[in-house]
Design a protein around this motif. Structure first.
Motif, PDB file in Angstrom:
ATOM      1  N   PHE A  16       0.830  -1.208   0.000  1.00 51.02           N
ATOM      2  CA  PHE A  16       0.000   0.000   0.000  1.00 51.02           C
ATOM      3  C   PHE A  16       0.864   1.257   0.000  1.00 51.02           C
ATOM      4  N   HIS A  17       0.575   2.188  -0.900  1.00 49.94           N
ATOM      5  CA  HIS A  17       1.273   3.476  -0.905  1.00 49.94           C
ATOM      6  C   HIS A  17       0.428   4.483  -0.139  1.00 49.94           C
ATOM      7  N   GLY A  18       0.897   4.860   1.050  1.00 48.42           N
ATOM      8  CA  GLY A  18       0.166   5.778   1.917  1.00 48.42           C
ATOM      9  C   GLY A  18       0.578   5.551   3.353  1.00 48.42           C
ATOM     10  N   ASP A  19      -0.010   6.334   4.268  1.00 49.55           N
ATOM     11  CA  ASP A  19       0.385   6.161   5.664  1.00 49.55           C
ATOM     12  C   ASP A  19      -0.346   4.986   6.294  1.00 49.55           C
ATOM     13  N   CYS A  20       0.177   4.541   7.434  1.00 51.95           N
ATOM     14  CA  CYS A  20      -0.367   3.332   8.053  1.00 51.95           C
ATOM     15  C   CYS A  20      -1.795   3.529   8.550  1.00 51.95           C
ATOM     16  N   SER A 235      11.379  -0.967   2.855  1.00 56.86           N
ATOM     17  CA  SER A 235      11.810  -1.684   1.647  1.00 56.86           C
ATOM     18  C   SER A 235      11.145  -3.051   1.501  1.00 56.86           C
ATOM     19  N   GLY A 236      10.167  -3.348   2.343  1.00 55.77           N
ATOM     20  CA  GLY A 236       9.392  -4.583   2.177  1.00 55.77           C
ATOM     21  C   GLY A 236      10.004  -5.828   2.768  1.00 55.77           C
ATOM     22  N   MET A 255       6.553   6.658   1.167  1.00 55.21           N
ATOM     23  CA  MET A 255       7.420   7.109   0.070  1.00 55.21           C
ATOM     24  C   MET A 255       7.299   6.171  -1.126  1.00 55.21           C
ATOM     25  N   LEU A 256       6.969   6.743  -2.273  1.00 53.91           N
ATOM     26  CA  LEU A 256       6.732   5.950  -3.472  1.00 53.91           C
ATOM     27  C   LEU A 256       7.978   5.164  -3.885  1.00 53.91           C
ATOM     28  N   LEU A 263       7.758  -3.566  -3.676  1.00 54.19           N
ATOM     29  CA  LEU A 263       7.035  -4.329  -4.701  1.00 54.19           C
ATOM     30  C   LEU A 263       7.964  -5.306  -5.412  1.00 54.19           C
ATOM     31  N   GLN A 264       9.131  -4.813  -5.810  1.00 56.57           N
ATOM     32  CA  GLN A 264      10.065  -5.650  -6.544  1.00 56.57           C
ATOM     33  C   GLN A 264      10.600  -6.784  -5.675  1.00 56.57           C
TER      34      GLN A 264
END
Length: 299
Positions: A16-20, A235-236, A255-256, A263-264
């Motif tokens: 998810f791109h956004g705040d928690c 960084s996932g 941060m996008l 994602l990667q």
């Protein structure tokens, strides 16, 4: 595996791109089996505001903790990995701040709902070298459970015995092996290398923890198919560890550029192509290697 960027309870993986807070508001009550995260320390990193300080850290945690408890299942776990806030040479242990905040939270669902099970010390051999104090070589993981009816799979995270041939020397079991053949409890002190420049897992994120840290927690505290949440995904790393271990995952990142890294990495993990350091004992240096020998001119 399909990786989604918008949350649905049916997703196998959400990045998810956004705040928690935005992600948490979408997650149903009592649906998460484990929360693992490392929040920003308010030390001027790129993903923090210039005005962020310890008060910002505390206030943000006061706001999100009730939501964390809301989404956790009864018996689920919350693991908060933090280090130290350092400013002008003065350090503040952030696990003290988190512990005090939870113990004295005005919301009883937090103060009475979360029970501290372990204060785990994560130690590592390398990092910045201090000149006016001892060099910092550890951080802390606070492991809480939501209530007392929780599971703990020790066998999944046992490590090799130091003396596997040790035997009882007296009593009714004299002569029998005294060690568990599956290995020993890794204890509450974890020696796991941190992610520095030459680490196999290094990305563009400045404060990245190794996969082995959340991986050990995921294996011990959940089972296959369980739902793992990381509200400060970075960084996932937690997401990659969750997918490697056959769990579902959701994480948020503001941060996008870091979301794209996450994602990667999670995509690579799902395909078995992610390079990472296995959770194994740290190897001792080979003294025959010149770089491990003391230079003669120092004698």
């Amino acid at each position: 595996m399909k990786i989604s960027t918008s949350f649905s309870p049916d997703n196998e993986c959400t990045v998810f791109h956004g705040d928690c807070a935005s992600l948490l508001s979408r997650i149903p009550d009592e649906s998460v089996d484990l929360i693992v995260t490392s929040p920003p320390y308010c030390m001027g990193k790129a993903y923090e505001k210039a005005s962020d300080n310890l008060d910002t850290f505390t206030e943000s945690h006061k706001q999100i903790m009730p939501e964390m408890v809301r989404v956790l299942k009864p018996g689920a776990s919350l693991c908060w990995q933090v280090g130290y806030h350092i400013k002008n040479g003065v350090i503040t242990p952030l696990d003290f701040t988190i512990y005090d905040l939870i113990a004295n939270h005005e919301d009883e669902s937090v103060s009475n709902g979360l029970v501290l099970r372990n204060r785990i010390i994560w130690t590592f051999g390398h990092g910045l070298n201090a000149k006016k104090r001892f060099s910092g070589r550890h951080e802390t993981i606070l492991w809480y459970t939501k209530g007392d009816d929780y599971s703990f799979d020790l066998d999944s995270v046992r490590i090799p015995q130091k003396y596997p041939g040790k035997k009882y020397y007296k009593g009714s079991r004299k002569g029998e092996y005294s060690c568990n053949p599956k290995g020993k409890n890794p204890s509450d002190v974890w020696d796991i290398p941190n992610v520095k420049a030459n680490h196999i897992e290094k990305t563009g994120h400045p404060c990245q923890f190794p996969i082995a840290v959340p991986q050990r927690l995921i294996k011990a505290l959940t089972k296959k198919g369980d739902f793992i949440l990381d509200p400060f995904m970075g960084s996932g790393t937690t997401g990659a560890a969750a997918i490697i271990e056959g769990r579902r995952f959701a994480g948020a990142e503001i941060m996008l550029s870091y979301q794209e890294i996450a994602l990667q990495r999670i995509f690579d993990a799902s395909n078995g192509n992610l390079a990472f350091r296995a959770d194994a004992p740290v190897e001792k240096p080979n003294r025959k290697n010149p770089v491990a020998q003391k230079p003669k001119e120092w004698s």
